[in-house]
Design a protein around this motif. Structure first.
Motif, PDB file in Angstrom:
ATOM      1  N   HIS A 386       0.823  -1.208   0.000  1.00  0.00           N
ATOM      2  CA  HIS A 386       0.000   0.000   0.000  1.00  0.00           C
ATOM      3  C   HIS A 386       0.859   1.262   0.000  1.00  0.00           C
ATOM      4  O   HIS A 386       1.690   1.469   0.891  1.00  0.00           O
ATOM      5  N   ASP A 387       0.687   2.059  -1.033  1.00  0.00           N
ATOM      6  CA  ASP A 387       1.249   3.409  -1.089  1.00  0.00           C
ATOM      7  C   ASP A 387       2.743   3.442  -0.712  1.00  0.00           C
ATOM      8  O   ASP A 387       3.160   4.200   0.169  1.00  0.00           O
ATOM      9  N   LEU A 388       3.500   2.648  -1.434  1.00  0.00           N
ATOM     10  CA  LEU A 388       4.904   2.468  -1.071  1.00  0.00           C
ATOM     11  C   LEU A 388       5.809   3.296  -1.985  1.00  0.00           C
ATOM     12  O   LEU A 388       5.665   3.266  -3.195  1.00  0.00           O
ATOM     13  N   SER A 389       6.733   4.045  -1.372  1.00  0.00           N
ATOM     14  CA  SER A 389       7.699   4.814  -2.171  1.00  0.00           C
ATOM     15  C   SER A 389       9.099   4.533  -1.636  1.00  0.00           C
ATOM     16  O   SER A 389       9.342   4.626  -0.434  1.00  0.00           O
ATOM     17  N   PHE A 390       9.988   4.126  -2.511  1.00  0.00           N
ATOM     18  CA  PHE A 390      11.396   3.940  -2.126  1.00  0.00           C
ATOM     19  C   PHE A 390      12.243   3.883  -3.384  1.00  0.00           C
ATOM     20  O   PHE A 390      11.710   3.823  -4.512  1.00  0.00           O
ATOM     21  N   SER A 391      13.556   3.870  -3.160  1.00  0.00           N
ATOM     22  CA  SER A 391      14.458   3.869  -4.308  1.00  0.00           C
ATOM     23  C   SER A 391      15.532   2.796  -4.084  1.00  0.00           C
ATOM     24  O   SER A 391      16.041   2.643  -2.976  1.00  0.00           O
ATOM     25  N   ILE A 392      15.819   2.031  -5.150  1.00  0.00           N
ATOM     26  CA  ILE A 392      16.894   1.037  -5.066  1.00  0.00           C
ATOM     27  C   ILE A 392      17.978   1.489  -6.040  1.00  0.00           C
ATOM     28  O   ILE A 392      17.746   1.524  -7.258  1.00  0.00           O
ATOM     29  N   ARG A 393      19.137   1.874  -5.499  1.00  0.00           N
ATOM     30  CA  ARG A 393      20.162   2.467  -6.370  1.00  0.00           C
ATOM     31  C   ARG A 393      20.962   1.385  -7.108  1.00  0.00           C
ATOM     32  O   ARG A 393      21.271   0.327  -6.553  1.00  0.00           O
ATOM     33  N   ALA A 394      21.286   1.689  -8.372  1.00  0.00           N
ATOM     34  CA  ALA A 394      22.022   0.753  -9.230  1.00  0.00           C
ATOM     35  C   ALA A 394      23.390   0.461  -8.624  1.00  0.00           C
ATOM     36  O   ALA A 394      24.042   1.355  -8.074  1.00  0.00           O
ATOM     37  N   GLY A 395      23.816  -0.783  -8.694  1.00  0.00           N
ATOM     38  CA  GLY A 395      25.148  -1.180  -8.248  1.00  0.00           C
ATOM     39  C   GLY A 395      25.285  -1.302  -6.745  1.00  0.00           C
ATOM     40  O   GLY A 395      26.376  -1.596  -6.245  1.00  0.00           O
ATOM     41  N   GLU A 396      24.187  -1.079  -6.005  1.00  0.00           N
ATOM     42  CA  GLU A 396      24.270  -1.177  -4.551  1.00  0.00           C
ATOM     43  C   GLU A 396      23.508  -2.401  -4.055  1.00  0.00           C
ATOM     44  O   GLU A 396      22.705  -2.985  -4.783  1.00  0.00           O
ATOM     45  N   THR A 397      23.740  -2.747  -2.791  1.00  0.00           N
ATOM     46  CA  THR A 397      23.025  -3.892  -2.217  1.00  0.00           C
ATOM     47  C   THR A 397      21.938  -3.364  -1.275  1.00  0.00           C
ATOM     48  O   THR A 397      22.171  -2.433  -0.508  1.00  0.00           O
ATOM     49  N   THR A 398      20.766  -3.976  -1.386  1.00  0.00           N
ATOM     50  CA  THR A 398      19.623  -3.499  -0.596  1.00  0.00           C
ATOM     51  C   THR A 398      18.918  -4.679   0.061  1.00  0.00           C
ATOM     52  O   THR A 398      18.654  -5.691  -0.609  1.00  0.00           O
ATOM     53  N   ALA A 399      18.608  -4.548   1.337  1.00  0.00           N
ATOM     54  CA  ALA A 399      17.836  -5.588   2.025  1.00  0.00           C
ATOM     55  C   ALA A 399      16.387  -5.126   2.120  1.00  0.00           C
ATOM     56  O   ALA A 399      16.114  -3.970   2.421  1.00  0.00           O
ATOM     57  N   LEU A 400      15.481  -6.068   1.813  1.00  0.00           N
ATOM     58  CA  LEU A 400      14.048  -5.789   1.923  1.00  0.00           C
ATOM     59  C   LEU A 400      13.575  -6.587   3.132  1.00  0.00           C
ATOM     60  O   LEU A 400      13.570  -7.828   3.090  1.00  0.00           O
ATOM     61  N   THR A 401      13.215  -5.909   4.182  1.00  0.00           N
ATOM     62  CA  THR A 401      12.846  -6.646   5.400  1.00  0.00           C
ATOM     63  C   THR A 401      11.431  -6.282   5.833  1.00  0.00           C
ATOM     64  O   THR A 401      10.875  -5.268   5.389  1.00  0.00           O
ATOM     65  N   GLY A 402      10.882  -7.127   6.699  1.00  0.00           N
ATOM     66  CA  GLY A 402       9.529  -6.876   7.190  1.00  0.00           C
ATOM     67  C   GLY A 402       8.905  -8.182   7.613  1.00  0.00           C
ATOM     68  O   GLY A 402       9.394  -9.263   7.234  1.00  0.00           O
ATOM     69  N   PRO A 403       7.815  -8.107   8.369  1.00  0.00           N
ATOM     70  CA  PRO A 403       7.195  -9.344   8.848  1.00  0.00           C
ATOM     71  C   PRO A 403       6.588 -10.165   7.718  1.00  0.00           C
ATOM     72  O   PRO A 403       6.401  -9.647   6.609  1.00  0.00           O
ATOM     73  N   LEU A 574       9.622  -2.870   5.652  1.00  0.00           N
ATOM     74  CA  LEU A 574       8.178  -2.779   5.390  1.00  0.00           C
ATOM     75  C   LEU A 574       7.351  -2.862   6.671  1.00  0.00           C
ATOM     76  O   LEU A 574       6.130  -2.921   6.621  1.00  0.00           O
ATOM     77  N   ARG A 575       8.042  -2.862   7.782  1.00  0.00           N
ATOM     78  CA  ARG A 575       7.326  -2.919   9.060  1.00  0.00           C
ATOM     79  C   ARG A 575       6.487  -1.643   9.216  1.00  0.00           C
ATOM     80  O   ARG A 575       7.002  -0.539   8.984  1.00  0.00           O
ATOM     81  N   PRO A 576       5.190  -1.781   9.543  1.00  0.00           N
ATOM     82  CA  PRO A 576       4.401  -0.560   9.718  1.00  0.00           C
ATOM     83  C   PRO A 576       4.943   0.251  10.902  1.00  0.00           C
ATOM     84  O   PRO A 576       5.379  -0.343  11.888  1.00  0.00           O
ATOM     85  N   PRO A 577       4.964   1.577  10.799  1.00  0.00           N
ATOM     86  CA  PRO A 577       5.505   2.369  11.898  1.00  0.00           C
ATOM     87  C   PRO A 577       4.721   2.129  13.182  1.00  0.00           C
ATOM     88  O   PRO A 577       3.484   1.988  13.144  1.00  0.00           O
ATOM     89  N   ALA A 578       5.447   2.034  14.301  1.00  0.00           N
ATOM     90  CA  ALA A 578       4.780   1.771  15.584  1.00  0.00           C
ATOM     91  C   ALA A 578       3.879   2.939  15.925  1.00  0.00           C
ATOM     92  O   ALA A 578       4.257   4.101  15.718  1.00  0.00           O
ATOM     93  N   PRO A 579       2.645   2.651  16.423  1.00  0.00           N
ATOM     94  CA  PRO A 579       1.743   3.758  16.739  1.00  0.00           C
ATOM     95  C   PRO A 579       2.319   4.625  17.865  1.00  0.00           C
ATOM     96  O   PRO A 579       2.887   4.098  18.822  1.00  0.00           O
ATOM     97  N   THR A 580       2.202   5.926  17.709  1.00  0.00           N
ATOM     98  CA  THR A 580       2.765   6.812  18.739  1.00  0.00           C
ATOM     99  C   THR A 580       1.817   6.864  19.930  1.00  0.00           C
ATOM    100  O   THR A 580       0.592   6.873  19.767  1.00  0.00           O
TER     101      THR A 580
END
Ligand SMILES: Nc1ncnc2c1ncn2[C@@H]1O[C@H](COP(=O)(O)OP(=O)(O)OP(=O)(O)O)[C@@H](O)[C@H]1O
Length: 584
Positions: A386-403, A574-580
């Motif tokens: 849902h409504d996800l915005s992010f950037s994965i840069r070329a030549g770099e390593t990226t971890a996608l984490t979440g429950p 991708l963990r939803p932000p903890a409610p404040t």
């Protein structure tokens, strides 16, 4: 799940013969140049019928000639043949014999030619149907494919595709039968019109009576199909889950289930045989009735005896054509369910990205960017992403984490262009992924997952996976994936044969083969979806450090292991932000 099996249309066509038009319409959609092929075959078939009729009438004439008193050799006969009614033909015995033999040979030749043409056409239709159905499985959107039962797809491609050529053969035979009935009918009309009228009445009664069986044939067709589908599905799932079946001690349960379903299949075939025998018996009784009527009323019919004899023989020979005509119509009812399945699969829309010509890409220079992307699976209540915005840069390593269930695999599938975003946009170096040529994009990518789909073949075949990749690259990839060490221990090394389940390999070994498969094409972008989850930590770290040596690759890793995520330069969580807390 999307089952192929559709209920037969609620009401059969009001006039039972109209099924012919419906089948013809469906076949016209499926088989190109249908009309031309059918016309040639029907004309050949009708000519066969015509030469048979000529043969019969001349045979009767010959019998009469031979039965004449006195010397017959070389004599001219003024009354022959009966078929030509009042026309006074004078034919000598040798000419008569010549015509008779000629018509028999002609009929044999035509029959043979027609069978060969029919067989070639039918095989061509079946081949092309199988190819088209298989192609459809490959080109339909992946999400639609996931909705189908695999066993149903196999049934449709391998078995039900034959319904199209069978329907074509039935329509041709119908045309031939109908043409022959008309020709025989005209012949009989010239010879002895009262007998022709009796024959006509017989034809109508036959057609009308067998019409009562149409609904039963239609139901029989769909229940036979359902029984075969259920049996295939059970066999398929048993093979897929055999280890679980054995672990739970469910062998007897499966055997009982199989026997029940198998006897259902047998019962539908038995019912089909019974129905065939019943309609055939009915047809014979009707024929017997009409011939008996002719014999009993011959004294009162205003017909010459020889002409009556010829016409009666013709009527007798006509019976298989009338029977054939009606049984072909019934079989068109019976094959309705299979045809509908074939049509339903072919009606699936192609994945537009696979057919469209987009802009080609040769490398990822800057970044893969998700702009407010959402994705909802068909029939799902909530979006997977849902409504996800992010950037994965070329030549770099990226971890996608979440429950679990947070949408990591869905994101990789979107990058692989398997699931286009329902909302938002993914850009590749600023260009919308939707406008990029799919195959050029996929050439830059490779993926490896937790479950590796191994196929029957050697270790080498499994790493190469039907691509043009040199053995040198395969061995390099196996080294990087830390697979060479266990492959060399196999009795035949890289040439070791693996069944599709590759039961002799451990989970971690399978994953390393999957990893080597992904690396072998030297992709610029590598997606790993829990691809090393079955490896011990030490081997996993060795794999990642070997991969890091191949600098310049964009690596996107989904992993539940914090140690793996820490190895990556960037992290998308991708963990939803903890409610404040609203206390105070
Ligand atoms: N084919 C599908 N049809 C409907 N819903 C699906 C389908 N595939 C996944 N989902 C749903 O989408 C959501 C995200 O699934 P996804 O597999 O992307 O999660 P994930 O983060 O990779 O999970 P995990 O870590 O357990 O592998 C889940 O709620 C899942 O049930």
């Amino acid at each position: 799940m999307n089952r192929f099996r559709k209920p037969p249309s609620a009401k059969p066509a009001r006039a039972y013969n109209l099924i012919v038009a419906a089948r013809f319409r469906e076949l016209s959609q499926l088989v190109p140049a249908l009309r031309l092929k059918m016309t040639v075959m029907i004309i050949l078939g009708i000519l066969t019928g015509f030469s048979e009729m000529v043969g019969i009438t001349f045979l009767v004439s010959l019998v009469f000639l031979l039965g004449q008193q006195g010397p017959v050799s070389g004599s001219a006969v003024a009354w022959l043949p009966a078929f030509f009614g009042g026309i006074d033909l004078s034919l000598s015995k040798p000419v008569l014999i010549g015509i008779l033999i000629g018509s028999i040979l002609f009929r044999i030749f035509l029959g043979c030619a027609n069978s060969l043409i029919a067989s070639a056409v039918n095989h061509r239709i079946s081949d092309s149907m199988r190819d088209r159905l298989y192609a459809k499985v490959l080109t339909m959107p992946f999400q639609r494919f996931q909705d189908y039962e695999r066993s149903d797809l196999i049934n449709v491609i391998a078995t039900e595709s034959y319904a199209v050529s069978s329907a074509h053969a039935s329509l041709v035979r119908l045309g031939v039968n109908f043409g022959t009935i008309v020709i025989f009918g005209v012949g009989m009309l010239i010879m002895a019109w009262p007998i022709a009228l009796l024959g006509l009445a017989f034809g109508f009664i036959h057609n009308f009576t067998l019409g009562f069986f149409a609904g039963a044939y239609r139901r029989l067709g769909s229940s036979a199909l359902a029984a075969v589908e259920a049996l295939t599905q059970l066999s398929w799932t048993t093979l897929q889950t055999l280890k679980a079946v054995k672990s739970f001690g469910l062998e007897n349960r499966h055997q009982q289930l199989f026997e029940t379903l198998s006897s259902d299949v047998g019962q539908t075939w038995r019912r089909s045989d019974w129905m065939g025998a019943t309609t055939s018996l009915l047809s014979e009784i009707l024929t017997f009735g009409v011939i008996l009527t002719i014999i009993l009323s011959s004294e009162f019919l205003p017909v010459d005896f020889k002409a009556a004899l010829s016409a009666t023989i013709l009527l007798y020979r006509l019976q298989p054509h009338i029977k054939g005509f009606d049984s072909q119509i019934l079989s068109l009812y019976e094959m309705e369910a299979s045809l509908q399945n074939v049509l339903a699969l072919l009606a699936e829309k192609d994945d537009i990205k696979q057919t469209a010509q987009g802009e080609k890409v040769t490398r990822l220079a800057e970044a893969i960017v998700f702009h407010e992307v959402s994705f909802v699976y068909e029939r799902a209540n909530a979006p997977a992403v849902h409504d996800l915005s992010f950037s994965i840069r070329a030549g770099e390593t990226t971890a996608l984490t979440g429950p679990s269930g947070s949408g990591k695999t869905t994101i990789l599938n979107m990058i692989l262009d398997l699931n286009p975003p329902t909302q938002g946009m993914i850009t590749i170096d600023g260009r919308d992924l939707a406008t990029i040529d799919r195959s050029s994009w996929l050439e830059l990518l490779s993926v490896s997952g937790q479950d590796v789909e191994l196929m029957e073949g050697t270790v080498l075949d499994n790493i190469r996976f039907r691509r043009d990749i040199s053995e040198q690259d395969i061995r390099w990839a196996a080294d990087v994936a830390c697979a060479t060490e266990f492959i060399n221990d196999l009795p035949y090394g890289f040439d070791e044969w693996l069944g599709d389940e590759a039961i002799r390999l451990s989970g971690g070994q399978r994953q390393r083969i999957g990893l080597a498969r992904a690396l072998a094409g030297r992709p610029q972008i590598l997606l790993l979806d829990e691809a090393t989850s079955a490896l011990d930590e030490e081997t996993e770290m060795r794999v990642f450090s070997a991969m890091k040596e191949d600098a310049g690759r964009t690596l996107i890793v989904v992993s539940h292991r914090p140690a793996v995520a820490r190895l990556m330069k960037n992290r998308i969580d991708l963990r939803p932000p903890a409610p404040t807390s609203k206390l105070g």
